[in-house]
Design an enzyme around this catalytic site. Structure first.
Site, mmCIF file in Angstrom:
data_model
loop_
_atom_site.group_PDB
_atom_site.id
_atom_site.type_symbol
_atom_site.label_atom_id
_atom_site.label_comp_id
_atom_site.label_asym_id
_atom_site.label_seq_id
_atom_site.Cartn_x
_atom_site.Cartn_y
_atom_site.Cartn_z
ATOM 1 N N LYS A 228 0.858 -1.186 0.000
ATOM 2 C CA LYS A 228 0.000 0.000 0.000
ATOM 3 C C LYS A 228 0.897 1.240 0.000
ATOM 4 C CE LYS A 228 -4.199 1.610 2.243
ATOM 5 N NZ LYS A 228 -5.371 1.207 3.005
ATOM 6 N N GLU B 85 -19.690 -4.675 10.218
ATOM 7 C CA GLU B 85 -20.618 -3.884 11.037
ATOM 8 C C GLU B 85 -21.673 -4.767 11.699
ATOM 9 O OE1 GLU B 85 -19.580 -3.011 7.998
ATOM 10 O OE2 GLU B 85 -18.495 -1.152 8.394
ATOM 11 N N ARG C 43 -25.658 -1.086 7.258
ATOM 12 C CA ARG C 43 -25.388 -2.514 7.064
ATOM 13 C C ARG C 43 -25.931 -3.365 8.212
ATOM 14 N NH1 ARG C 43 -20.455 -3.998 3.783
ATOM 15 N NH2 ARG C 43 -21.276 -3.169 1.844
HETATM 16 C C1 LIG Z 1 -19.034 -1.114 4.950
HETATM 17 C C2 LIG Z 1 -17.797 -0.276 5.073
HETATM 18 N N1 LIG Z 1 -17.175 -0.196 6.259
HETATM 19 C C3 LIG Z 1 -16.066 0.562 6.383
HETATM 20 C C4 LIG Z 1 -15.562 1.239 5.317
HETATM 21 C C5 LIG Z 1 -14.364 2.159 5.489
HETATM 22 N N2 LIG Z 1 -13.206 1.706 4.690
HETATM 23 C C6 LIG Z 1 -12.905 2.229 3.502
HETATM 24 S S1 LIG Z 1 -11.556 1.555 2.822
HETATM 25 C C7 LIG Z 1 -11.346 0.530 4.127
HETATM 26 C C8 LIG Z 1 -10.196 -0.426 4.150
HETATM 27 C C9 LIG Z 1 -10.208 -1.319 2.980
HETATM 28 O O1 LIG Z 1 -9.093 -2.155 3.030
HETATM 29 P P1 LIG Z 1 -8.729 -3.028 1.783
HETATM 30 O O2 LIG Z 1 -9.967 -3.592 1.204
HETATM 31 O O3 LIG Z 1 -7.692 -3.985 2.189
HETATM 32 O O4 LIG Z 1 -8.172 -1.995 0.730
HETATM 33 P P2 LIG Z 1 -6.769 -1.199 0.764
HETATM 34 O O5 LIG Z 1 -7.127 0.208 1.135
HETATM 35 O O6 LIG Z 1 -5.870 -1.854 1.740
HETATM 36 O O7 LIG Z 1 -6.271 -1.282 -0.616
HETATM 37 C C10 LIG Z 1 -12.325 0.737 5.095
HETATM 38 C C11 LIG Z 1 -12.415 0.052 6.384
HETATM 39 C C12 LIG Z 1 -16.257 1.132 4.099
HETATM 40 N N3 LIG Z 1 -15.861 1.787 3.001
HETATM 41 N N4 LIG Z 1 -17.351 0.364 4.003
#
Ligand SMILES: Cc1ncc(C[n+]2csc(CCOP(=O)(O)OP(=O)(O)O)c2C)c(N)n1
Length: 671
Positions: A317, A406, A434
């Site tokens: 990342k 969630e 959710r």
């Molecule tokens: C239902 C929901 N909960 C929380 C989030 C907040 N959120 C956005 S990106 C993220 C992390 C995603 O991690 P990953 O899928 O591994 O992607 P990366 O950013 O590491 O590439 C979170 C928790 C969201 N977008 N949707």
């Protein structure tokens, strides 16, 4: 002689000037153009004209372009940098938009946007009236599915794959790109579970960078780490995969045989059965997600293999921006920064500033937990975003990050509450959507004392429609047993949190907005608030303004301005939408002919609706004007822009009250 010396100096100055100008012009062009390839690429068709050997350079240029624009414009940063090579490889090999490419969450899709017709407008990303920060069907035919919330990609891509199968479009590819963070959600598992029995043409690409926004958590993460670090497996992986892919291209019988062989080889080498293979997926990887040529080759090979497949890629990342690689959480969405020094730009002030509401929550929770040993904290993957990380640091065994989950967060809280603990379950208002059934079925029906802290309630800003916390007042107030509260400032937030953990408080929801409060001096001693009791901010004439939450501060400003013009509305901070303060409401409807309700939430079903219901039930007949988020999806922009757009900021309140005042005067003259 003198003349020649002067001429030489003149010519030299001229040449130096031109050289400098030429250099500056060249530098400006280079900055704008960013290299030989990207200026000529606007769509995937342009990309396909280049040789596979050029992809690395193209990826570099794309990465630099993202850095250039995000540094001055803001937005999500490190996730897009991490998938630059994957993005280039996918658009190089797939036939998008005919082939369906679905990004999970969508915060990593900046490269995709740039390569699919939006390079020239990328500087408007997340700005009011500009392009969205997430894929959006109405924005581009390349955006196959609207996102913002996580873990939808597998189900959505499976739906597309099944539809293609149904329509006989058997040559179409369907690819879901999902991060290891997003993979922790129940919805992702539900998609995998279903896909495993549909023989659809689905490729899930698992982008494993070990990170959610914060460090990823959970057993799946540990499992993925064990695959990526298994030396014996990785030693043989590439050779075996190549042979197996080639063999399976020989026809359906060979394909079946290879599937069996593959399972047993992988099982032996990994010393455990493969989780994805157990769900009927063919598992490939782990592959270096920054080797663009290798990615292109693997994706091309996988196109020929039917059925559900999972390609596990490993990425970093923030790749390519040293500071982002090092502190991935900070650089998830850092705001504006200097792309050379990496300094994140923050506005500085010599006066003490009010804190962020989320930090008031974080510090207050620790204070309360120090006094009440039953308090525990729960966050679904938002330790930094919600400031639950303050408690996680201070009391590591009493605060839980449960992953992007969630629904689980709420039911887990309910379980804790059955045993006498007092969970503070912090979920962004829009993500709480959710877990609605869990709130009703697991918490409210059983009347459990879970304190829901809904951060980012109201319009959330540049993340846009998917992230606005528009509905919680409406969706919480119709649930029996639920207390629904919103503080007007930091002190009120602290006192509501204090009240929510007192004995017999039952299900208790507190909503507060994104951003800063209004009280630099916010750490005041706790005071219990009587549940269902609002407060009068000021008395007035003819018009009463009823507010809930932080918009009360807009009303205070509006009243100041109106008072200076001789208009004196009353103002009440209702504090609770449920139970409503009926004493205040009887008083208001008896005394005021005009009532204006203001909320940072949807007009339909929110506090204004509750006030109208009260008025109808008690047969009052004042004029009620409701200000709030109208019945439409509000796009992205800065919060103040959106408050104004929706018509409930300070100016909108002033205008509304003045209109009432003018109407009143006209009516008096007429009579
Ligand atoms: C239902 C929901 N909960 C929380 C989030 C907040 N959120 C956005 S990106 C993220 C992390 C995603 O991690 P990953 O899928 O591994 O992607 P990366 O950013 O590491 O590439 C979170 C928790 C969201 N977008 N949707």
């Amino acid at each position: 002689m003198y003349f020649f010396v002067k001429l030489a100096i003149f010519l030299l100055t001229l040449i130096t000037k031109y050289l400098t100008l030429y250099f500056l012009f060249y530098k400006a062009c280079m900055e704008d153009i960013n290299g030989p390839f990207l200026p000529n690429i606007n769509y995937p068709a342009d990309l396909k004209r280049y040789k596979e050997q050029d992809l690395e350079q193209i990826a570099q240029e794309l990465r630099q372009y993202i850095i250039d624009v995000v540094s001055v414009n803001g937005g999500h940063f490190s996730s897009s940098l991490g998938v630059v090579e994957l993005t280039v490889a996918l658009h190089y090999v797939l036939n998008t938009p005919y082939d369906k490419l679905v990004w999970d969450v969508g915060h990593q899709a900046y490269g995709h946007k740039i390569l699919t017709g939006r390079k020239s407008v990328f500087h408007t990303n997340r700005i009011l009236n500009g392009i969205s920060g997430f894929p959006k069907i109405s924005e581009s035919e390349y955006d196959t599915f609207g996102v913002g919330h996580s873990s939808t990609s597998i189900s959505a891509a499976l739906g597309m794959a099944v539809a293609s199968h149904y329509k006989g479009e058997t040559d179409r590819q369907h690819v879901a790109v999902i991060g290891d963070g997003a993979m922790t959600a129940g919805l992702a598992f539900e998609g995998l579970n279903h896909a495993g029995i549909e023989n659809s043409n689905l490729l899930v690409i698992l982008n494993d960078n070990c990170m959610s926004i914060d460090q990823n958590v959970g057993a799946l993460k540990e499992y993925l780490t064990s695959i990526t670090t298994s030396k014996s497996y990785n030693r043989f992986r590439d050779d075996i995969s190549q042979v197996l892919i080639k063999l399976s291209e020989l026809g359906p019988n060979a394909h079946k045989f290879v599937k069996k062989m593959e399972k047993s080889i992988k099982g032996t080498l990994l010393k455990q059965s493969n989780f994805f293979e157990a769900l009927n997926f063919r598992y490939f990887g782990p592959v270096d997600g920054h080797d663009v040529q290798r990615l292109a080759q693997v994706i091309r090979d996988l196109k020929d293999i039917p059925g559900p497949k999972l390609l596990h890629i490993v990425t970093l990342k923030g790749k390519g921006f040293a500071l982002a690689e090092k502190d991935q959480t900070k650089w998830h969405a850092p705001g504006l920064f200097d792309k050379i020094t990496g300094e994140i730009k923050k506005s500085v002030s010599d006066k003490p500033q009010p804190p962020k509401y989320q930090d008031v929550f974080g510090h207050t929770l620790v204070e309360l937990a120090e006094a009440n040993k039953n308090i525990v904290g729960i966050t679904p993957a938002m330790p930094s975003g919600s400031s639950m990380n303050i408690m996680m640091k201070a009391m590591p065994n009493r605060a839980f990050d449960v992953g992007i989950a969630e629904q689980h967060a709420v039911t887990f809280s309910a379980g804790l509450a059955t045993q006498g603990l007092v969970p503070f379950c912090n979920i962004y208002s829009s993500f709480m959507q959710r877990a609605y059934d869990q709130v009703i079925h697991d918490v409210a029906i059983q009347n459990l004392n879970v304190v829901f802290c809904l951060d980012r309630a109201g319009v959330a800003g540049s993340d846009g429609a998917t992230h606005h916390g528009a509905y919680d007042l409406a969706y919480m107030r119709c649930i029996p047993n639920m207390t629904v509260a919103a503080p007007m400032n930091e002190e009120e937030l602290r006192n509501l949190m204090y009240t929510g953990q007192l004995e017999n408080a039952g299900p208790f929801s507190i909503r507060y907005p994104r951003g800063n409060g209004v009280m630099p001096d916010w750490k005041r001693p706790f005071k219990a608030i009587e549940v269902g009791k609002g407060r009068k901010i000021c008395d007035g004439e003819d018009v009463a303004i009823l507010t809930i939450g932080h918009v009360g501060n807009f009303a205070v400003e509006a009243c100041k301005e109106l008072n200076s013009e001789g208009i004196h509305p009353a103002h009440y901070d209702m504090r609770f939408v449920k139970p409503l303060d009926e004493v205040i409401l009887h008083d208001v409807f008896k005394r005021y002919k005009h009532v204006v309700t203001v909320e940072d939430g949807c007009i339909q079903g929110g506090m204004g609706s509750a006030v109208l219901e009260f008025m109808a039930d008690h047969k009052y007949n004042s004029q009620v004007i409701r200000l709030g988020i109208p019945d439409e999806f509000i796009e992205h922009g800065e919060q103040p822009e959106l408050w104004a757009l929706c018509g409930y900021d300070t100016n909108a309140i002033i205008t509304t009250i003045k209109k009432i005042a003018v109407g009143r005067t006209t009516a008096t003259i007429a009579s």
